[in-house]
Design a protein around this motif. Structure first.
Motif, PDB file in Angstrom:
ATOM      1  N   ASP A  23       0.830  -1.197   0.000  1.00 25.18           N
ATOM      2  CA  ASP A  23       0.000   0.000   0.000  1.00 25.18           C
ATOM      3  C   ASP A  23       0.872   1.258   0.000  1.00 25.18           C
ATOM      4  O   ASP A  23       2.049   1.214   0.385  1.00 25.18           O
ATOM      5  N   VAL A  24       0.278   2.383  -0.416  1.00 27.67           N
ATOM      6  CA  VAL A  24       0.914   3.684  -0.251  1.00 27.67           C
ATOM      7  C   VAL A  24       1.171   3.938   1.233  1.00 27.67           C
ATOM      8  O   VAL A  24       2.164   4.549   1.612  1.00 27.67           O
ATOM      9  N   ILE A  25       0.257   3.466   2.068  1.00 31.47           N
ATOM     10  CA  ILE A  25       0.416   3.564   3.516  1.00 31.47           C
ATOM     11  C   ILE A  25       1.172   2.322   3.999  1.00 31.47           C
ATOM     12  O   ILE A  25       0.789   1.195   3.689  1.00 31.47           O
ATOM     13  N   LYS A  26       2.234   2.528   4.744  1.00 32.22           N
ATOM     14  CA  LYS A  26       3.076   1.421   5.176  1.00 32.22           C
ATOM     15  C   LYS A  26       2.301   0.471   6.095  1.00 32.22           C
ATOM     16  O   LYS A  26       1.508   0.911   6.930  1.00 32.22           O
ATOM     17  N   ALA A  27       2.569  -0.818   5.945  1.00 34.07           N
ATOM     18  CA  ALA A  27       1.839  -1.831   6.700  1.00 34.07           C
ATOM     19  C   ALA A  27       2.023  -1.652   8.205  1.00 34.07           C
ATOM     20  O   ALA A  27       1.088  -1.874   8.988  1.00 34.07           O
ATOM     21  N   GLU A  28       3.218  -1.246   8.618  1.00 33.25           N
ATOM     22  CA  GLU A  28       3.454  -1.064  10.058  1.00 33.25           C
ATOM     23  C   GLU A  28       2.632   0.099  10.616  1.00 33.25           C
ATOM     24  O   GLU A  28       2.248   0.089  11.796  1.00 33.25           O
ATOM     25  N   HIS A  29       2.334   1.075   9.774  1.00 31.66           N
ATOM     26  CA  HIS A  29       1.496   2.190  10.214  1.00 31.66           C
ATOM     27  C   HIS A  29       0.042   1.738  10.332  1.00 31.66           C
ATOM     28  O   HIS A  29      -0.659   2.109  11.284  1.00 31.66           O
ATOM     29  N   THR A  30      -0.403   0.937   9.380  1.00 35.21           N
ATOM     30  CA  THR A  30      -1.752   0.385   9.442  1.00 35.21           C
ATOM     31  C   THR A  30      -1.916  -0.470  10.695  1.00 35.21           C
ATOM     32  O   THR A  30      -2.950  -0.418  11.378  1.00 35.21           O
ATOM     33  N   LEU A  31      -0.881  -1.259  11.013  1.00 33.86           N
ATOM     34  CA  LEU A  31      -0.892  -2.058  12.243  1.00 33.86           C
ATOM     35  C   LEU A  31      -0.998  -1.166  13.466  1.00 33.86           C
ATOM     36  O   LEU A  31      -1.764  -1.462  14.399  1.00 33.86           O
ATOM     37  N   ALA A  32      -0.260  -0.054  13.475  1.00 32.63           N
ATOM     38  CA  ALA A  32      -0.283   0.857  14.616  1.00 32.63           C
ATOM     39  C   ALA A  32      -1.680   1.449  14.818  1.00 32.63           C
ATOM     40  O   ALA A  32      -2.126   1.635  15.951  1.00 32.63           O
ATOM     41  N   ILE A  33      -2.360   1.741  13.719  1.00 34.91           N
ATOM     42  CA  ILE A  33      -3.732   2.261  13.823  1.00 34.91           C
ATOM     43  C   ILE A  33      -4.633   1.225  14.493  1.00 34.91           C
ATOM     44  O   ILE A  33      -5.385   1.538  15.417  1.00 34.91           O
ATOM     45  N   ALA A  34      -4.542  -0.012  14.023  1.00 34.16           N
ATOM     46  CA  ALA A  34      -5.387  -1.073  14.584  1.00 34.16           C
ATOM     47  C   ALA A  34      -5.105  -1.292  16.074  1.00 34.16           C
ATOM     48  O   ALA A  34      -6.032  -1.470  16.874  1.00 34.16           O
ATOM     49  N   LYS A  35      -3.835  -1.245  16.441  1.00 38.16           N
ATOM     50  CA  LYS A  35      -3.470  -1.496  17.837  1.00 38.16           C
ATOM     51  C   LYS A  35      -3.900  -0.348  18.756  1.00 38.16           C
ATOM     52  O   LYS A  35      -3.981  -0.528  19.973  1.00 38.16           O
ATOM     53  N   SER A  36      -4.164   0.815  18.186  1.00 35.25           N
ATOM     54  CA  SER A  36      -4.530   1.978  18.989  1.00 35.25           C
ATOM     55  C   SER A  36      -6.031   2.117  19.197  1.00 35.25           C
ATOM     56  O   SER A  36      -6.466   2.962  19.980  1.00 35.25           O
ATOM     57  N   ILE A  37      -6.813   1.318  18.486  1.00 39.45           N
ATOM     58  CA  ILE A  37      -8.272   1.373  18.614  1.00 39.45           C
ATOM     59  C   ILE A  37      -8.732   0.219  19.508  1.00 39.45           C
ATOM     60  O   ILE A  37      -8.402  -0.945  19.242  1.00 39.45           O
ATOM     61  N   PRO A  38      -9.457   0.510  20.585  1.00 41.57           N
ATOM     62  CA  PRO A  38      -9.809  -0.517  21.579  1.00 41.57           C
ATOM     63  C   PRO A  38     -10.449  -1.778  21.007  1.00 41.57           C
ATOM     64  O   PRO A  38     -10.075  -2.886  21.376  1.00 41.57           O
ATOM     65  N   GLN A  39     -11.436  -1.625  20.120  1.00 42.18           N
ATOM     66  CA  GLN A  39     -12.116  -2.781  19.536  1.00 42.18           C
ATOM     67  C   GLN A  39     -11.810  -2.838  18.039  1.00 42.18           C
ATOM     68  O   GLN A  39     -12.540  -2.260  17.231  1.00 42.18           O
ATOM     69  N   SER A  40     -10.736  -3.511  17.680  1.00 44.76           N
ATOM     70  CA  SER A  40     -10.335  -3.492  16.276  1.00 44.76           C
ATOM     71  C   SER A  40      -9.932  -4.867  15.770  1.00 44.76           C
ATOM     72  O   SER A  40      -9.496  -5.726  16.532  1.00 44.76           O
ATOM     73  N   TYR A  41     -10.110  -5.047  14.477  1.00 40.99           N
ATOM     74  CA  TYR A  41      -9.550  -6.164  13.724  1.00 40.99           C
ATOM     75  C   TYR A  41      -8.565  -5.565  12.725  1.00 40.99           C
ATOM     76  O   TYR A  41      -8.709  -4.414  12.300  1.00 40.99           O
ATOM     77  N   LEU A  42      -7.588  -6.364  12.310  1.00 40.14           N
ATOM     78  CA  LEU A  42      -6.612  -5.935  11.310  1.00 40.14           C
ATOM     79  C   LEU A  42      -6.647  -6.886  10.127  1.00 40.14           C
ATOM     80  O   LEU A  42      -6.666  -8.106  10.298  1.00 40.14           O
ATOM     81  N   TRP A  43      -6.653  -6.309   8.918  1.00 43.30           N
ATOM     82  CA  TRP A  43      -6.631  -7.128   7.701  1.00 43.30           C
ATOM     83  C   TRP A  43      -5.637  -6.526   6.714  1.00 43.30           C
ATOM     84  O   TRP A  43      -5.881  -5.461   6.159  1.00 43.30           O
ATOM     85  N   ILE A  44      -4.513  -7.202   6.516  1.00 43.73           N
ATOM     86  CA  ILE A  44      -3.518  -6.797   5.523  1.00 43.73           C
ATOM     87  C   ILE A  44      -3.627  -7.752   4.337  1.00 43.73           C
ATOM     88  O   ILE A  44      -3.424  -8.954   4.482  1.00 43.73           O
ATOM     89  N   LEU A  45      -3.958  -7.208   3.167  1.00 40.22           N
ATOM     90  CA  LEU A  45      -4.135  -8.038   1.977  1.00 40.22           C
ATOM     91  C   LEU A  45      -2.789  -8.294   1.305  1.00 40.22           C
ATOM     92  O   LEU A  45      -2.035  -7.350   1.061  1.00 40.22           O
ATOM     93  N   PRO A  46      -2.473  -9.545   1.000  1.00 40.68           N
ATOM     94  CA  PRO A  46      -1.226  -9.841   0.297  1.00 40.68           C
ATOM     95  C   PRO A  46      -1.289  -9.441  -1.168  1.00 40.68           C
ATOM     96  O   PRO A  46      -2.351  -9.479  -1.784  1.00 40.68           O
ATOM     97  N   ASN A  47      -0.141  -9.036  -1.717  1.00 46.28           N
ATOM     98  CA  ASN A  47      -0.031  -8.677  -3.128  1.00 46.28           C
ATOM     99  C   ASN A  47      -1.016  -7.588  -3.517  1.00 46.28           C
ATOM    100  O   ASN A  47      -1.596  -7.574  -4.594  1.00 46.28           O
ATOM    101  N   SER A  48      -1.213  -6.628  -2.607  1.00 51.58           N
ATOM    102  CA  SER A  48      -2.209  -5.573  -2.831  1.00 51.58           C
ATOM    103  C   SER A  48      -1.601  -4.202  -2.606  1.00 51.58           C
ATOM    104  O   SER A  48      -0.765  -4.010  -1.713  1.00 51.58           O
ATOM    105  N   GLY A  49      -2.068  -3.244  -3.407  1.00 54.38           N
ATOM    106  CA  GLY A  49      -1.655  -1.858  -3.248  1.00 54.38           C
ATOM    107  C   GLY A  49      -2.695  -1.064  -2.477  1.00 54.38           C
ATOM    108  O   GLY A  49      -3.267  -1.546  -1.503  1.00 54.38           O
ATOM    109  N   HIS A  50      -2.973   0.136  -2.955  1.00 52.32           N
ATOM    110  CA  HIS A  50      -3.836   1.068  -2.233  1.00 52.32           C
ATOM    111  C   HIS A  50      -5.311   0.922  -2.594  1.00 52.32           C
ATOM    112  O   HIS A  50      -6.181   1.352  -1.845  1.00 52.32           O
ATOM    113  N   SER A  51      -5.588   0.319  -3.746  1.00 54.20           N
ATOM    114  CA  SER A  51      -6.952   0.325  -4.270  1.00 54.20           C
ATOM    115  C   SER A  51      -7.710  -0.967  -4.006  1.00 54.20           C
ATOM    116  O   SER A  51      -8.248  -1.598  -4.917  1.00 54.20           O
ATOM    117  N   THR A  52      -7.777  -1.350  -2.756  1.00 59.64           N
ATOM    118  CA  THR A  52      -8.467  -2.591  -2.376  1.00 59.64           C
ATOM    119  C   THR A  52      -9.939  -2.629  -2.796  1.00 59.64           C
ATOM    120  O   THR A  52     -10.425  -3.694  -3.183  1.00 59.64           O
TER     121      THR A  52
END
Length: 291
Positions: free
Chosen positions: A232-261
């Motif tokens: 993604d244009v947004i780094k995966a570690e940053h996306t992870l940080a967002i998920a970890k900062s929200i009390p009730q969250s799930y995280l989904w990182i798509l393999p072989n994917s860019g920004h336009s999911t």
């Protein structure tokens, strides 16, 4: 390249960021009625401008928010899917699409408040929310600033701040350079049009905003699905940080994917978010982490 065309090129590239150029070109040329549907399209007076919006389907409200320089039509693959079970609400954000606005200011907070105003206008007390890219940022802000309005939230390709700890180094550098060139060129124009000014403001957002702290995300009380591509244009570690900062969250990182999911992984994107919206949030702790 003329300044206005350069700005449009950057916004277009970021909106449809993907490695497959041939597929990208085909999708960009695809026509859609969404975003230009005279049968359902309406304008609402929202906070000093006329916001264009469309509503599809019936049921529980679902607000879908487009990215920087985008419009309602960007969700042509989501609207028919979710309209089967939800009242899908989409709008062209301030200074974008059909939502013309000649005022000077533009910020993510303004656009989040605009969306809150639209929900009030439609007499919607709470809604599920999907946001893509800048729309994801606005979704986060909407949930932070109006927690009672957001039942569940799904964001893809969102970021909390604009530097290279969050955004791909090449993209961040390229956008910043284009921003500087565009700003200098517009200063030299005698009477730049409102459209050119608006495009420059949208480019400015990409370079200098948002400014959201991880601590501020603790205010989000609704279940949240945080999505990103592994390229993604947004780094995966940053996306992870967002998920970890929200009390009730799930995280989904798509393999072989860019920004336009929502476009290139549309079927999977729709199904996973559909399941997330329809099922109760599951708190995973203790022995459940082994499931």
């Amino acid at each position: 390249m003329k300044p206005f065309k350069a700005i449009l090129a950057v916004l277009l590239a970021l909106t449809f960021f993907n490695a497959n150029a041939q597929q990208k070109d085909t999708l960009l040329k695809k026509n859609t009625i969404y975003g230009n549907n005279k049968a359902v399209g309406k304008y609402a007076d929202i906070r000093g401008f006329k916001m264009y919006y469309e509503v599809y389907g019936k049921g529980e409200p679902l607000l879908i928010i487009h990215g920087n320089g985008g419009s309602i039509g960007d969700f042509r693959y989501q609207i028919p899917y979710f309209a089967k079970n939800y009242m899908v609400i989409l709008a062209d954000s301030r200074k974008q699409g059909k939502s013309t606005d000649a005022t000077d200011s533009l910020s993510y907070e303004m656009m989040a408040d605009d969306l809150n105003g639209l929900l009030d206008n439609l007499k919607v007390k709470s809604a599920n929310v999907i946001g893509w890219s800048d729309g994801g940022i606005e979704g986060l802000l909407l949930a932070m600033r109006n927690p009672d309005k957001v039942k569940k939230l799904a964001v893809t390709g969102a970021n909390l701040w604009p530097d290279t700890t969050a955004v791909d180094n090449y993209v961040a550098d390229f956008v910043m350079k284009q921003n500087i060139v565009g700003a200098d060129s517009v200063k030299k124009m005698k009477n730049p049009s409102v459209e050119i000014k608006n495009q420059l403001k949208l480019l400015h957002l990409l370079s200098y905003e948002p400014h959201i702290t991880r601590e501020a995300l603790h205010k989000i009380s609704c279940p949240t699905l945080v999505i990103g591509g592994d390229h993604d244009v947004i780094k995966a570690e940053h996306t992870l940080a967002i998920a970890k900062s929200i009390p009730q969250s799930y995280l989904w990182i798509l393999p072989n994917s860019g920004h336009s999911t929502p476009i290139f992984y549309r079927d999977m994107f729709n199904q996973v978010i559909g399941d997330f919206l329809s099922k109760p949030y599951r708190k995973i702790e203790g022995w459940k982490v082994l499931e």
